[in-house]
Write a protein that holds these residues in place. Sequence first.
Motif, mmCIF file in Angstrom:
data_model
loop_
_atom_site.group_PDB
_atom_site.id
_atom_site.type_symbol
_atom_site.label_atom_id
_atom_site.label_comp_id
_atom_site.label_asym_id
_atom_site.label_seq_id
_atom_site.Cartn_x
_atom_site.Cartn_y
_atom_site.Cartn_z
ATOM 1 N N VAL A 1 0.365 -0.931 -0.040
ATOM 2 C CA VAL A 1 -0.488 -0.438 -0.112
ATOM 3 C C VAL A 1 1.267 1.327 0.023
ATOM 4 C CG1 VAL A 1 -0.450 0.490 2.325
ATOM 5 C CG2 VAL A 1 -1.826 1.398 0.726
ATOM 6 N N HIS A 2 0.627 2.214 -0.638
ATOM 7 C CA HIS A 2 1.755 3.810 -0.792
ATOM 8 C C HIS A 2 0.626 4.684 -0.479
ATOM 9 C CE1 HIS A 2 -0.094 5.147 -5.188
ATOM 10 N NE2 HIS A 2 -0.880 4.300 -5.161
ATOM 11 N N GLY A 3 1.152 5.496 0.067
ATOM 12 C CA GLY A 3 0.732 6.896 0.425
ATOM 13 C C GLY A 3 1.510 8.334 0.995
ATOM 14 N N TYR A 4 1.365 9.327 1.581
ATOM 15 C CA TYR A 4 2.335 10.187 2.421
ATOM 16 C C TYR A 4 1.831 10.069 3.563
ATOM 17 C CZ TYR A 4 2.107 11.479 -2.672
ATOM 18 O OH TYR A 4 2.259 12.352 -4.144
ATOM 19 N N ILE A 5 2.801 10.319 4.110
ATOM 20 C CA ILE A 5 3.111 9.871 5.352
ATOM 21 C C ILE A 5 2.398 11.583 5.595
ATOM 22 C CG2 ILE A 5 4.515 10.595 7.476
ATOM 23 C CD1 ILE A 5 6.421 8.532 5.966
ATOM 24 N N VAL A 6 0.955 11.675 6.578
ATOM 25 C CA VAL A 6 0.753 13.213 6.863
ATOM 26 C C VAL A 6 0.798 13.639 9.039
ATOM 27 C CG1 VAL A 6 -0.896 12.929 4.452
ATOM 28 C CG2 VAL A 6 -2.277 11.418 6.615
ATOM 29 N N GLY A 7 0.806 11.993 10.020
ATOM 30 C CA GLY A 7 0.752 12.199 10.909
ATOM 31 C C GLY A 7 1.674 11.246 11.563
ATOM 32 N N ALA A 8 0.980 11.341 12.742
ATOM 33 C CA ALA A 8 2.483 10.378 14.370
ATOM 34 C C ALA A 8 0.618 9.744 14.569
ATOM 35 C CB ALA A 8 3.206 10.561 14.050
ATOM 36 N N CYS A 9 1.472 8.643 15.514
ATOM 37 C CA CYS A 9 -0.203 8.794 16.293
ATOM 38 C C CYS A 9 0.490 6.841 17.584
ATOM 39 C CB CYS A 9 -0.914 8.068 15.691
ATOM 40 S SG CYS A 9 -2.818 8.184 16.679
ATOM 41 N N LYS A 10 -0.171 7.474 18.611
ATOM 42 C CA LYS A 10 -0.035 6.746 19.586
ATOM 43 C C LYS A 10 -1.256 5.827 20.052
ATOM 44 C CE LYS A 10 1.700 9.123 23.084
ATOM 45 N NZ LYS A 10 2.514 10.272 23.803
ATOM 46 N N ARG A 11 -1.480 4.815 20.449
ATOM 47 C CA ARG A 11 -2.702 4.672 21.613
ATOM 48 C C ARG A 11 -3.463 4.522 20.733
ATOM 49 N NH1 ARG A 11 -0.488 7.619 25.709
ATOM 50 N NH2 ARG A 11 0.814 6.383 27.462
ATOM 51 N N SER A 12 -4.483 5.546 20.253
ATOM 52 C CA SER A 12 -5.897 5.349 19.309
ATOM 53 C C SER A 12 -5.704 6.517 18.578
ATOM 54 C CB SER A 12 -6.732 5.442 20.715
ATOM 55 O OG SER A 12 -8.033 6.929 19.791
ATOM 56 N N GLU B 1 -0.207 17.441 12.576
ATOM 57 C CA GLU B 1 1.200 18.279 12.009
ATOM 58 C C GLU B 1 2.733 18.629 13.084
ATOM 59 O OE1 GLU B 1 -0.708 22.642 13.129
ATOM 60 O OE2 GLU B 1 -1.444 21.939 12.006
ATOM 61 N N PRO B 2 3.368 18.910 12.881
ATOM 62 C CA PRO B 2 5.025 19.469 13.663
ATOM 63 C C PRO B 2 4.317 19.822 14.886
ATOM 64 C CG PRO B 2 5.453 19.938 11.340
ATOM 65 C CD PRO B 2 3.767 19.617 11.650
ATOM 66 N N PRO B 3 5.123 20.165 16.267
ATOM 67 C CA PRO B 3 5.955 18.815 16.513
ATOM 68 C C PRO B 3 5.217 17.713 17.020
ATOM 69 C CG PRO B 3 5.691 20.528 18.343
ATOM 70 C CD PRO B 3 4.770 20.662 16.975
ATOM 71 N N PHE B 4 6.159 16.852 16.123
ATOM 72 C CA PHE B 4 5.737 15.168 16.276
ATOM 73 C C PHE B 4 6.449 14.333 17.667
ATOM 74 C CE2 PHE B 4 5.156 15.933 11.484
ATOM 75 C CZ PHE B 4 3.824 15.704 11.822
ATOM 76 N N THR B 5 5.233 14.019 18.156
ATOM 77 C CA THR B 5 5.582 13.237 20.122
ATOM 78 C C THR B 5 5.753 10.912 19.570
ATOM 79 O OG1 THR B 5 3.986 13.684 20.708
ATOM 80 C CG2 THR B 5 5.552 15.255 21.056
ATOM 81 N N ALA B 6 4.531 11.323 18.798
ATOM 82 C CA ALA B 6 4.813 9.577 18.950
ATOM 83 C C ALA B 6 5.219 8.998 18.127
ATOM 84 C CB ALA B 6 3.093 9.659 18.626
ATOM 85 N N ASN B 7 6.140 7.316 18.105
ATOM 86 C CA ASN B 7 6.756 7.035 17.334
ATOM 87 C C ASN B 7 6.264 6.023 16.881
ATOM 88 O OD1 ASN B 7 7.340 5.896 19.852
ATOM 89 N ND2 ASN B 7 9.961 5.830 19.889
ATOM 90 N N SER B 8 4.762 5.501 17.718
ATOM 91 C CA SER B 8 3.979 4.271 17.459
ATOM 92 C C SER B 8 3.942 4.055 15.984
ATOM 93 C CB SER B 8 3.223 4.201 18.597
ATOM 94 O OG SER B 8 3.563 4.289 19.507
ATOM 95 N N ILE C 1 11.683 6.053 9.568
ATOM 96 C CA ILE C 1 10.694 6.455 9.293
ATOM 97 C C ILE C 1 9.717 7.365 10.327
ATOM 98 C CG2 ILE C 1 8.458 5.727 8.568
ATOM 99 C CD1 ILE C 1 9.685 3.127 7.422
ATOM 100 N N ALA C 2 9.517 7.170 11.736
ATOM 101 C CA ALA C 2 9.067 7.891 12.757
ATOM 102 C C ALA C 2 9.288 9.125 12.694
ATOM 103 C CB ALA C 2 8.947 7.045 13.951
ATOM 104 N N LEU C 3 7.997 10.119 12.000
ATOM 105 C CA LEU C 3 7.816 11.208 12.260
ATOM 106 C C LEU C 3 8.963 12.427 14.347
ATOM 107 C CD1 LEU C 3 4.550 12.259 10.836
ATOM 108 C CD2 LEU C 3 7.095 12.179 9.632
ATOM 109 N N ASP C 4 8.501 11.588 14.785
ATOM 110 C CA ASP C 4 8.813 12.097 16.092
ATOM 111 C C ASP C 4 10.821 12.426 16.278
ATOM 112 O OD1 ASP C 4 9.201 9.100 16.548
ATOM 113 O OD2 ASP C 4 10.306 9.764 18.185
ATOM 114 N N ALA C 5 11.543 11.586 15.392
ATOM 115 C CA ALA C 5 12.757 11.311 14.915
ATOM 116 C C ALA C 5 13.057 11.822 13.460
ATOM 117 C CB ALA C 5 13.208 10.280 14.893
ATOM 118 N N ASN C 6 11.983 12.598 12.811
ATOM 119 C CA ASN C 6 12.203 12.352 11.743
ATOM 120 C C ASN C 6 10.953 13.452 10.651
ATOM 121 O OD1 ASN C 6 14.423 10.338 10.492
ATOM 122 N ND2 ASN C 6 13.453 8.925 11.471
#
Length: 161
Positions: free
Chosen positions: A66-77, A84-91, A121-126
């Motif tokens: 599956v392909h797409g654009y990375i539009v966010g980060a998430c954890k738990r739910s 939008e930045p700054p991102f803290t989730a890396n799950s 890949i994860a947005l918190d580090a990248n």
Amino acid sequence: MKQNRYFLSLLILVLLFSCGKTILPSDNKEEDEIEKQDSSSSPDELDLYTISEFIEGDFGNREVWVHGYIVGACKRSIKQAEWEPPFTANSAVLLADSPDETDATNVISIQMVNKQMKTEIALDANPQNYGRHIAFCGVKQKYLGIPGMKKHVQASEWLDE
């Protein structure tokens, strides 16, 4: 007395050497019956689904790209999505067909299953990966309350390079 000591020693030895991890069949039959593709194949060589096709599709336990654009980060739910930045989730990262998407019904979640994915890949580090086009190979499962890939993410490939 000597017999008791001998019996006790024998019992301890049996218990020590009989301890081991018993691997039982999974309660989740889906996990046992995953149809593996050659994840070393690139998305160009296999069927490559858009996010909307992936959301609507029924692939069973078959691995798909599956392909797409990375539009966010998430954890738990999905309720805790960061759009939008700054991102803290890396799950997990959230993918959409459009790089501007923020509607949770139009995105999928991809679990960052290992340290390499979290560091590359994860947005918190990248945060520079925000909006980048990427493909993932794995099994469709519900993750974070929406369609996605969880545990069985076999490969990823950047498509904007």
